[in-house]
Design a protein around this motif. Structure first.
Motif, PDB file in Angstrom:
ATOM      1  N   UNK A  88     -21.589  54.042  11.946  1.00 27.09           N
ATOM      2  CA  UNK A  88     -20.818  54.709  11.284  1.00 27.09           C
ATOM      3  C   UNK A  88     -19.353  54.054  11.620  1.00 27.09           C
ATOM      4  N   UNK A  89     -18.460  54.110  11.019  1.00 26.25           N
ATOM      5  CA  UNK A  89     -16.811  54.410  11.262  1.00 26.25           C
ATOM      6  C   UNK A  89     -16.090  55.420  11.913  1.00 26.25           C
ATOM      7  N   UNK A  90     -17.498  56.986  12.143  1.00 24.53           N
ATOM      8  CA  UNK A  90     -16.890  57.982  12.096  1.00 24.53           C
ATOM      9  C   UNK A  90     -16.866  57.722  14.694  1.00 24.53           C
ATOM     10  N   UNK A 136      -9.131  63.345  11.783  1.00 25.57           N
ATOM     11  CA  UNK A 136      -8.979  64.564  10.435  1.00 25.57           C
ATOM     12  C   UNK A 136      -9.827  63.857   9.485  1.00 25.57           C
ATOM     13  N   UNK A 137      -9.180  62.332   9.049  1.00 22.18           N
ATOM     14  CA  UNK A 137     -10.139  61.751   7.868  1.00 22.18           C
ATOM     15  C   UNK A 137     -11.465  61.670   8.240  1.00 22.18           C
ATOM     16  N   UNK A 138     -12.369  61.657   9.484  1.00 19.73           N
ATOM     17  CA  UNK A 138     -12.998  61.345   9.819  1.00 19.73           C
ATOM     18  C   UNK A 138     -14.609  62.118   9.069  1.00 19.73           C
ATOM     19  N   UNK A 139     -13.575  63.879   9.641  1.00 19.36           N
ATOM     20  CA  UNK A 139     -13.794  65.324   9.602  1.00 19.36           C
ATOM     21  C   UNK A 139     -13.788  65.519   8.730  1.00 19.36           C
ATOM     22  N   UNK A 150     -22.087  67.796  10.489  1.00 15.86           N
ATOM     23  CA  UNK A 150     -22.136  67.276  11.062  1.00 15.86           C
ATOM     24  C   UNK A 150     -19.974  66.834  11.348  1.00 15.86           C
ATOM     25  N   UNK A 151     -19.333  67.498  10.008  1.00 14.66           N
ATOM     26  CA  UNK A 151     -18.242  67.675  10.816  1.00 14.66           C
ATOM     27  C   UNK A 151     -17.841  68.165  11.833  1.00 14.66           C
ATOM     28  N   UNK A 152     -18.994  69.365  11.878  1.00 12.37           N
ATOM     29  CA  UNK A 152     -18.209  70.184  12.753  1.00 12.37           C
ATOM     30  C   UNK A 152     -18.719  70.032  14.389  1.00 12.37           C
TER      31      UNK A 152
END
Length: 182
Positions: A88-90, A136-139, A150-152
């Protein structure tokens, strides 16, 4: 005929330009103006100070730009190459941001010649290498995909590891440059 004290003509053997410059400069400074658009300001005059300030600002801009371009290129290449390998890019963004946090932490320590290094490496390089908007874009992407957990996890991991990386960088700087003041 004019008296010798008020005679505007230069005395024999004197340079009329040298005599005229301080008077012209002081008159221009007193009037709040400048000596002309094409002539550089004299030291101590408003125009001279503005010239020095402009040169200083251009030097600062050059330092920031000299770090910004390599930082942006490195980020782009690392995310493009590491993203697919990490899945994943994140994760690639997180790794790049942690490297930037470490470097900024290092620069915040007692590094010699800190101001030019902070401009080139801190603001320029790390400013382009690390990106708040990408994080932020990943979140936001994780949240839109229904992956709130996953975002958290990414949010907390980024903040926690970023803080540790910055503290680790500062500790390395202090150890390397022991006894020096920033």
């Amino acid at each position: 005929m004019a008296s010798p004290a008020s005679d505007p003509r230069p005395k024999p053997g004197s340079n009329p330009d040298i005599n005229a410059i301080p008077e012209r400069a002081s008159n221009a400074a007193a009037e709040g103006g400048h000596q002309g658009d094409c002539s550089p300001g004299l030291p101590g005059t408003r125009a001279g100070m503005a010239d020095r300030r402009l040169r200083f600002e251009l030097q600062e801009l050059a330092l920031v730009a000299s770090g910004a371009v390599p930082g942006a290129l490195l980020r782009w290449q690392l995310v493009e190459r590491l993203g697919p390998q990490l899945g994943v890019h994140s994760a690639a963004n997180l790794l790049v941001n942690l490297v930037g946090c470490f470097l900024l932490g290092f620069l915040s320590g007692p590094v010699p010649h800190r101001t030019p290094l902070m401009l080139a490496l801190g603001i320029g390089f790390c400013g382009s290498l690390t990106t708040f908007s990408g994080w932020i874009l990943d979140l936001a992407s994780l949240e839109q995909q229904g992956q709130s957990l996953g975002a958290l996890v990414l949010l907390l991991t980024s903040l926690g590891l970023g803080l540790l990386a910055a503290l680790g960088g500062r500790a390395c700087s202090r150890r390397l440059f022991r006894g020096r003041q920033p």
